[in-house]
Design a protein around this motif. Sequence first.
Motif, PDB file in Angstrom:
ATOM      1  N   LEU A 205      81.637  55.371  43.799  1.00 33.91           N
ATOM      2  CA  LEU A 205      80.848  54.471  42.964  1.00 33.91           C
ATOM      3  C   LEU A 205      80.237  55.095  41.932  1.00 33.91           C
ATOM      4  O   LEU A 205      79.967  54.464  40.607  1.00 33.91           O
TER       5      LEU A 205
ATOM      6  N   ALA B 189      81.623  48.591  44.694  1.00 32.12           N
ATOM      7  CA  ALA B 189      80.587  47.876  45.046  1.00 32.12           C
ATOM      8  C   ALA B 189      80.982  46.394  45.434  1.00 32.12           C
ATOM      9  O   ALA B 189      80.395  45.894  46.401  1.00 32.12           O
ATOM     10  N   LYS B 190      82.363  46.177  45.179  1.00 35.87           N
ATOM     11  CA  LYS B 190      82.847  44.708  45.461  1.00 35.87           C
ATOM     12  C   LYS B 190      82.878  44.404  47.174  1.00 35.87           C
ATOM     13  O   LYS B 190      82.740  43.436  47.588  1.00 35.87           O
ATOM     14  N   TYR B 191      83.209  45.792  47.775  1.00 37.41           N
ATOM     15  CA  TYR B 191      83.635  45.794  49.178  1.00 37.41           C
ATOM     16  C   TYR B 191      82.644  46.507  50.004  1.00 37.41           C
ATOM     17  O   TYR B 191      82.509  46.009  51.044  1.00 37.41           O
ATOM     18  N   TRP B 192      82.133  47.664  49.509  1.00 38.69           N
ATOM     19  CA  TRP B 192      81.204  48.544  50.315  1.00 38.69           C
ATOM     20  C   TRP B 192      79.781  47.921  50.451  1.00 38.69           C
ATOM     21  O   TRP B 192      79.041  48.446  49.688  1.00 38.69           O
ATOM     22  N   LYS B 193      79.927  46.788  51.157  1.00 39.63           N
ATOM     23  CA  LYS B 193      78.206  46.133  51.175  1.00 39.63           C
ATOM     24  C   LYS B 193      78.110  45.469  52.482  1.00 39.63           C
ATOM     25  O   LYS B 193      79.162  45.059  52.991  1.00 39.63           O
ATOM     26  N   GLU B 194      76.920  45.004  52.696  1.00 32.69           N
ATOM     27  CA  GLU B 194      76.644  44.219  53.749  1.00 32.69           C
ATOM     28  C   GLU B 194      76.585  42.796  53.638  1.00 32.69           C
ATOM     29  O   GLU B 194      76.839  42.450  52.279  1.00 32.69           O
TER      30      GLU B 194
ATOM     31  N   ARG C 180      77.503  48.778  57.078  1.00 31.84           N
ATOM     32  CA  ARG C 180      78.398  48.227  55.732  1.00 31.84           C
ATOM     33  C   ARG C 180      79.872  48.011  56.630  1.00 31.84           C
ATOM     34  O   ARG C 180      80.479  47.183  56.013  1.00 31.84           O
TER      35      ARG C 180
ATOM     36  N   GLU D 254      73.457  52.986  57.251  1.00 31.52           N
ATOM     37  CA  GLU D 254      73.983  52.090  56.334  1.00 31.52           C
ATOM     38  C   GLU D 254      75.446  51.844  56.249  1.00 31.52           C
ATOM     39  O   GLU D 254      76.255  51.087  56.014  1.00 31.52           O
ATOM     40  N   TYR D 255      75.934  53.228  56.809  1.00 33.10           N
ATOM     41  CA  TYR D 255      77.538  53.303  56.824  1.00 33.10           C
ATOM     42  C   TYR D 255      78.060  52.276  57.766  1.00 33.10           C
ATOM     43  O   TYR D 255      78.889  51.774  57.836  1.00 33.10           O
TER      44      TYR D 255
ATOM     45  N   PRO E 239      79.984  56.281  48.306  1.00 31.43           N
ATOM     46  CA  PRO E 239      78.920  56.349  47.091  1.00 31.43           C
ATOM     47  C   PRO E 239      79.124  57.382  45.938  1.00 31.43           C
ATOM     48  O   PRO E 239      78.746  57.045  44.874  1.00 31.43           O
TER      49      PRO E 239
END
Length: 239
Positions: free
Chosen positions: A216, A234-239, A14, A10-11, A213
């Motif tokens: 967050l 959460a705004k940036y670190w996402k797929e 993302r 996931e790292y 994480p």
Amino acid sequence: MKWGTKYGPEYVNRLYAMVRRNLGGDFKFVCLTDDGNGISPEVTCLPIPQLTLNLAPGQRDGGWKKLTTFEKDLYGLRGTALFLDLDVVVVGSLDAFFEQPGEFLIIHDYPRPWRRERITGNSSVYRFEIGAHADILAYLRANLDKVQAQYRNEQAYLSDMLHKQGKLAYWPAEWCPSFKYHGIPTWPTNYWEEPFVPEGARVMVFHGECNPPDALAGRRNRAFRFIRPASWVAKYWKE
């Protein structure tokens, strides 16, 4: 670059998604890894080039494997490469990282009292021409014990060698701030104010005690160092 079990796929996914949202034009996203399971098909996974380290029992290998990005022939790849650590968070446009003048660019390691006069870079974000610095890796392979005895980590060795060659340059300081040093309100306001993204930041660097994480969740890995949850992650670190 991903090896071992500290970071899951996931790292990588993302990081790719953050780069795709923040870099204009076409690019090739490559992950050098020992395990490509779970990594998005948009990412080109290639094996980490060989680098045999002489480590004492229990000794961490640090970031020495990063220097294999300087292979003379890195799987036939060509062009300008921007290396990003897996645990950074991209918060702004990356285009300027490819436009900044310089032969080799890196973060100027964050100033602490004992580092104030040092040249060492932080290798969380660096740019280079693929194949242009093969001598750095070749010397390491030929003098592994000597280099590891002289330098604390790979970024100290890399910075010193390129500085001696007159090739070392640094990103503007505001582009790659440290979450730990620049993104946490000072005591005692850290108890009621959230961590933040400093003005001018493009890549937030997580090093030492806290990963995205953790930030967050409002969690630090050292006792008596409190932070509130960093909701901006959460705004940036996402797929």
